[in-house]
Design a protein around this motif. Sequence first.
Motif, mmCIF file in Angstrom:
data_model
loop_
_atom_site.group_PDB
_atom_site.id
_atom_site.type_symbol
_atom_site.label_atom_id
_atom_site.label_comp_id
_atom_site.label_asym_id
_atom_site.label_seq_id
_atom_site.Cartn_x
_atom_site.Cartn_y
_atom_site.Cartn_z
ATOM 1 N N ARG A 3 -0.327 9.403 -3.299
ATOM 2 C CA ARG A 3 -0.496 8.077 -3.944
ATOM 3 C C ARG A 3 0.407 7.256 -3.544
ATOM 4 O O ARG A 3 1.329 7.361 -3.318
ATOM 5 N N ILE A 35 1.771 3.387 -4.513
ATOM 6 C CA ILE A 35 1.985 2.417 -5.528
ATOM 7 C C ILE A 35 2.490 1.200 -5.129
ATOM 8 O O ILE A 35 3.659 1.373 -4.530
ATOM 9 N N SER A 42 3.815 -2.439 -6.146
ATOM 10 C CA SER A 42 4.201 -3.274 -7.410
ATOM 11 C C SER A 42 4.211 -4.789 -6.959
ATOM 12 O O SER A 42 4.691 -5.085 -6.156
ATOM 13 N N LEU A 101 1.622 6.057 -14.349
ATOM 14 C CA LEU A 101 1.773 6.078 -12.922
ATOM 15 C C LEU A 101 2.243 7.330 -12.266
ATOM 16 O O LEU A 101 1.938 7.607 -10.922
ATOM 17 N N VAL A 137 -2.603 2.632 -6.250
ATOM 18 C CA VAL A 137 -2.329 2.046 -7.468
ATOM 19 C C VAL A 137 -1.613 0.672 -7.187
ATOM 20 O O VAL A 137 -0.479 0.703 -6.825
ATOM 21 N N SER A 189 7.252 2.938 -6.570
ATOM 22 C CA SER A 189 6.592 2.219 -5.739
ATOM 23 C C SER A 189 6.950 2.109 -4.333
ATOM 24 O O SER A 189 8.212 2.181 -3.918
#
Length: 209
Positions: A3, A5, A7, A66, A78, A95
Motif C-alpha cells: 500500500r 500512502i 499525504s 490507514l 491511498v 506516508s
Amino acid sequence: MPRIILSIGGGHVTGIRETVSYIKVALSEAFVNTQISVVDLDQLLEEKPRSFSDKDYDFEQIYQQLSSQQDTDQWEAVLLCGAYALFNDKINQLSQLKVFLDSDGDKRLIDLIHRRNATTPEKLTVCIDEYMDHLRPEMQKFIEPTKSRADLIIPSSSGSVGSAIIVDSIVKIVQDNKGGSSQTRKLFPHLDFQAERLDIEKEKYYDLS
C-alpha cells in the motif's frame, strides 16, 4: 500487495482537492490493477461545528483506517488530503510521500473571497472576518508548521506542473518498491528524478518556489 500512502496538506483554499483529483486520474492511467482511494480530512468537517484546531479531527481513528490493509492482489494507493494531512506524527510515519501545497496569506484570502462569491459588502465582511478571526490564526498555529514535515513543497499556483511532479514521484516510489505493474509508463518524461532521487528517510524536500 503493498500500500502506498500519499499525504497532501496545505493552507486553506490552495486547491488540495483539485490536485488530488488530478493525481487519482493520472495514477489510474499509469498503472493497471490499481486500487486508488481518497481520504479527505476536510470533507469530514463539512456541516460540523469547528474549533479551528487539531481538536476537530480524530487522528487515531484516521490512523487505524490507514493502517488496516485488506487482503488483495492489487497494489493500493491511498491519497490522504486536507489542511491537517501532515499534522499527526503517527500518520506521517505511514506516508511514503508527504506534500505541502504552499501559498501566501494574501492569495489565500483573495481565493477565499472568489470561492465564496463575496460580491456584496455584507458577504465580503463575513468572509474577511472568518479569515482574520479563524482561518488566519489556524494557519499560523497549526497548519503552517506542518510544512517542515513535507518531502515536497509545491506552490499552489504551479497547477498541473506541480501535480505532474507529484505523480512522477509516486511512480518512482512504486517502481523502487517493486509494487507497481510491469505495464507502467512514465507520464512526464521531461521530469527526471533519476539524477535527484527522493530521499524520504533523510527528510529531504524540494522547495519549488
